[in-house]
Design a protein around this motif. Structure first.
Motif, mmCIF file in Angstrom:
data_model
loop_
_atom_site.group_PDB
_atom_site.id
_atom_site.type_symbol
_atom_site.label_atom_id
_atom_site.label_comp_id
_atom_site.label_asym_id
_atom_site.label_seq_id
_atom_site.Cartn_x
_atom_site.Cartn_y
_atom_site.Cartn_z
ATOM 1 N N THR A 1 -16.438 7.613 -14.462
ATOM 2 C CA THR A 1 -16.237 8.432 -15.656
ATOM 3 C C THR A 1 -16.725 7.677 -16.883
ATOM 4 O O THR A 1 -16.804 6.447 -16.852
ATOM 5 N N ILE B 1 -18.562 11.556 -16.980
ATOM 6 C CA ILE B 1 -19.758 12.130 -16.369
ATOM 7 C C ILE B 1 -20.624 12.676 -17.504
ATOM 8 O O ILE B 1 -20.383 13.770 -18.020
ATOM 9 N N ARG C 1 -23.056 13.128 -6.206
ATOM 10 C CA ARG C 1 -21.792 12.648 -6.759
ATOM 11 C C ARG C 1 -22.041 11.504 -7.734
ATOM 12 O O ARG C 1 -22.909 10.674 -7.502
ATOM 13 N N ALA D 1 -15.061 16.462 -11.574
ATOM 14 C CA ALA D 1 -16.014 15.663 -10.794
ATOM 15 C C ALA D 1 -16.392 16.365 -9.494
ATOM 16 O O ALA D 1 -17.574 16.380 -9.105
ATOM 17 N N TYR E 1 -7.879 10.210 -9.857
ATOM 18 C CA TYR E 1 -9.291 10.599 -9.880
ATOM 19 C C TYR E 1 -9.990 10.105 -8.622
ATOM 20 O O TYR E 1 -10.686 10.857 -7.931
#
Length: 840
Positions: free
Chosen positions: A766, A768, A762, A752, A379
């Protein structure tokens, strides 16, 4: 779910392999006939349960079990002194007790075990046990564990609360960053989450006493476990029973995802209660206990610094990870390595440095969850690469394609890569989603509050670990096959089917090799007495390793069948083939004999027809340095994902509308099952990206139930377009590679990146969630800005010099810590507020 069945054509000469068919155990599972651990009922069975700590950190002063023992219907009670032997899944983390003795380290730490005649009496007895505690300070985060080394959580910590600290450097990092035209640094945070399998942990233990036996009898343990071989080992150790006196059976398992890979207290306590009472004992965990025992995804803070040339060529990467490990070791040392070791397998990195640190905290212990240690860094890396691409004015897809690892090569840290179709995966998801032709600034075309965006990401994963947990030269997987004169075929393998279809894969492979249909095959699996050793269902190892072992065993029998068939048919053996339960002459298919007759002829000539096959990974798949045993695999799978999202800028609501997910599976042994695994990974990744999180308040798990822990339902799950990329691996069974865990990893960063594409901000953590989106939009104030919902605040001096001794050739040695903190070199991670890299 939209599956591209046109991609599942069969360009090979197989009759079973490559065809879509149901699982061999589908009917009993969908009709409710399949037996799970909690379904097992034995005569005179007792019900067992565990008393668990209400405190996250406390010293045990006294335990009084007398009120519970006086309750009619209570048969036996255990406390820590009854089971003093420590255990753990890794030989380097033997830090758990079946029942706590000196102190408890998290809410849920087991303190006592009770066996009673019925569940109601059991519940009442557990409440009657009186425990006096001295409450100790609780450290509930990475920051607190680093800031308070004087609060010692676990004696396994080398210094303070540091469980493990590792560091590796490959290539000339200084030169790599000097050659870069641009350098960027970023912080990320990945929240921990739970496996939430549909079946709770459960076990039944039965003791068969035998006064003539020096050990008093033999134990049988049925358990919902992914690793019966390792449970067998740890039960033997704690109960001080010979391994030959223990039988562990994994019946049908209702999902695991890594959460049933450890040996657990309830298994050991059930076994000891059964031995003491000479009666069967069942322990079934509640859903709350599943959350409290956990072993789920580690919360991880990550910092990345990467150098890149103007054309997008990566020159160097420095990656740091801080893991919140919870109270005990579990698989944590391996997880720490995994957060850093596989970055080099996806993209070419000429210089790479990794520093990882796992901290003990007063939470339930973290362990392996689908993607084990690779999901969090993937990620971070994929979002970080997107930022680099935007900084350079490059298309994010082009940056990835420019740096792809090449097949049949070695990485800078010595990992051997065989087949790699990541380029095709990226091409497919980009083409089908029109990622390459749509503007990357689509959000400016949206006129209302709802903005749309596309994001892309790639990933890799292992097909089983190159080394076993306990290093040895023995096979990682073995398969035995027996043929009977009626044409029956029985396959014995220790692998555990946890819903991924490993039992079916064994049936397909043996059926293909012997030329019969899978319906002719009977399977005995996951029984430490009946089946040969298989290390378990974890790290996506079963298809590759048990599959190769099955091929080896089946081909030995095939040779014998062909020898007798060649004599009967008067044709050369090399001219024979087998399919549809017939052995035939390829040049004259009418010249044939039934499979059953061939078995009878072979048994008359050779005697009983039994064969075995084994598999262990090659020795040349890793580098030559300490710590090189984590990360190597006989093959790596690759995946790519594009996500399309819609974000409501007024409410913060995030809707993932569609996922395009391509997976390099090598050869799909059963395309239907592979597609199911890919979609299952996509579903789980989607949940982790937008809603799943373990929240703790005042030392307690705030949401230990499926009513409160947010999981996506079928109504939430987006449309998933699954694309299987087939480039057979030279060493995989029929060219196959894993599909169980790898497809999850690119989903989270793709979502993302799509959120950024939609709303121009941005959120580098996590999940989101709507509140974070609204917070980020408010902070951005309409400007194209990077927003961090939570800025990490790492305590000083997390990298003491005396903890890590730097050596050439990328070695790291753990040595005793210094007593004087002034001797520590400052390796403090940069404050996020001072990170360089322009805002976009």
């Amino acid at each position: 779910m939209k599956e591209q069945l046109s991609d599942y054509k069969q360009p090979h000469p197989y009759s079973i392999i490559g065809t879509s068919r149901p699982k061999v155990d589908a009917y009993p599972k969908v009709t409710g006939r399949a037996l799970y651990s909690d379904d097992i009922m034995l005569p005179r069975m007792l019900y067992g349960g565990l008393l668990r700590s209400p405190h996250p950190h406390a010293r045990i002063i006294a335990i009084d079990t007398r009120p519970a023992l006086d309750l009619p219907g209570v048969v036996a009670i255990l406390t820590g002194e009854d089971l003093p032997q420590r255990f753990g899944i890794l030989p380097s983390s033997q830090d758990e007790l079946a029942l706590a003795i000196d102190k408890v380290r998290y809410v849920g730490d087991p303190v006592a075990a009770v066996a009673a005649l019925d569940p109601d009496t059991l519940e009442q007895a557990i409440k009657l046990i009186e425990v006096e505690y001295e409450v100790l300070p609780a450290l509930m985060s990475i920051d607190e564990a680093l800031a308070h080394p004087e609060v010692k959580i676990n004696d396994e910590a080398r210094i303070g609360n540091i469980h493990k600290a590792v560091s590796y450097e490959f290539g000339d990092m200084e030169q790599g960053f000097t050659e870069a035209d641009y350098t960027r640094e970023d912080w990320f945070y990945y929240e921990g989450n739970n496996h939430a399998p549909i079946e709770e942990h459960a076990c039944v233990a039965n003791w068969e006493p035998n006064p003539a036996d020096p050990e008093g009898g033999k134990l049988t343990l049925w358990s919902s476990t992914q690793t019966p071989h390792y449970v067998h080992r740890e039960v033997s150790k704690v109960l001080k029973l010979s391994p030959s006196h223990i039988r562990v059976i994994a019946p049908n398992v209702g999902g695991g995802f890594g959460g049933k890979s450890d040996p657990f207290s309830h298994e050991i306590c059930a076994a000891e209660l059964a031995r003491r009472t000479a009666r069967p004992v069942k322990i079934t965990c509640t859903r709350e206990e599943v959350f409290l025992t956990h072993r789920g995804r580690h919360p991880v803070k990550m910092w990345i610094k990467t150098g890149v040339k103007r054309d997008g060529t990566l020159t160097a990467m420095h990656f740091r990870s801080f893991l919140d490990g919870g109270a005990y070791g579990s698989y944590g040392i391996a997880t720490t390595y995994y957060t850093g070791v596989l970055q080099t397998v996806t993209y070419k990195l000429p210089c790479y440095k990794f520093e990882g640190m796992r901290l003990f905290t007063n939470k339930p212990p973290c362990g392996p969850k689908r993607g084990h240690g690779t999901t969090q860094p993937r990620y971070a890396v994929e979002v970080h690469l997107d930022k680099l691409a935007h900084d350079l004015g490059m298309n994010p897809l082009a940056l990835r394609q420019h740096n792809l690892i090449e097949p049949y090569t070695r990485t800078i840290n010595g990992l051997r890569v065989t087949s790699c179709a990541l380029g095709k995966c990226l091409e497919q998801v980009a083409d089908r989603s029109h990622f390459t032709t749509r503007s990357q600034d689509r959000s400016r075309q949206d006129t209302g509050p709802v903005r749309h965006g596309l994001g892309i990401a790639a990933s890799s994963y292992i097909c089983g670990a190159g080394k076993p947990i306990y290093w040895n030269d023995m096979p990682h997987s073995s398969v035995q096959i027996r043929l009977d004169r009626g044409g029956g075929v029985t396959v014995y393998c220790g692998a555990t089917d946890i819903g991924q279809g490993s039992t079916s894969v064994l049936a397909y492979i043996v059926a293909e090799e012997l030329g019969i249909t899978p319906e002719h095959i009977h399977l005995e699996t996951a029984d430490t007495t009946l089946t040969p050793v298989d290390l378990g269902s974890y790290s996506s190892r079963v298809t590759f390793m048990a599959g190769n072992a099955a091929i080896s065993a089946a081909r030995k029998l095939r040779e014998r069948l062909f020898e007798v068939a060649a004599v009967r048919l008067d044709v050369p053996t090399e001219q024979l083939n087998a399919a549809d339960n017939i052995i035939y002459d390829e040049e004259d298919p009418g010249r044939s004999l039934p499979f059953t007759l061939a078995v009878q002829l072979a048994e008359a000539r050779y005697g009983g027809l039994v064969s075995s096959g084994s598999y262990a990974p090659p020795d040349n798949i890793h580098g030559d340095y300490k710590g090189a045993g984590v990360g190597p695999s006989p093959a790596y799978s690759y995946s790519a994902c594009v996500a399309r999202v819609a974000v409501d800028c007024e409410t913060g609501e995030l809707t993932v509308e569609k996922l395009w997910l391509a997976h390099d599976v090598g050869q799909a042994l059963n395309p239907l099952l592979v597609a199911g695994q890919v979609e299952g990974g996509a579903y789980m990744g989607y949940g982790e990206a937008v809603m799943e999180q373990q929240i703790f308040r005042k030392g307690r798990h705030k949401i230990p139930s499926l009513l409160d822990y947010k999981l996506p339902t079928t109504l939430d799950t987006p449309e998933i377009e699954t694309i299987l990329i087939e480039e057979p691996d030279l060493e995989g069974p029929f060219g196959g590679k894993e599909a169980g865990q790898g497809p999850l990893n690119p989903v989270i960063p793709a979502i993302a990146n799509a959120v950024y594409d939609a709303i121009d901000v941005r959120i580098d953590e996590t999940p989101i969630t709507p509140d974070k989106i609204l917070q980020a939009l408010k902070a951005a104030s309409g400007a194209r800005t990077q927003i961090r919902a939570v800025k990490p605040s790492i305590a000083p001096d997390p990298w003491p010099t005396r903890l890590i001794k730097w050596e050439p050739n990328a070695q790291a040695h753990i040595i005793e810590p210094a007593s004087n903190r002034d001797q520590f070199k400052d390796y403090t991670m940069s404050d996020p507020a001072t990170l360089k890299g322009r805002n976009i």
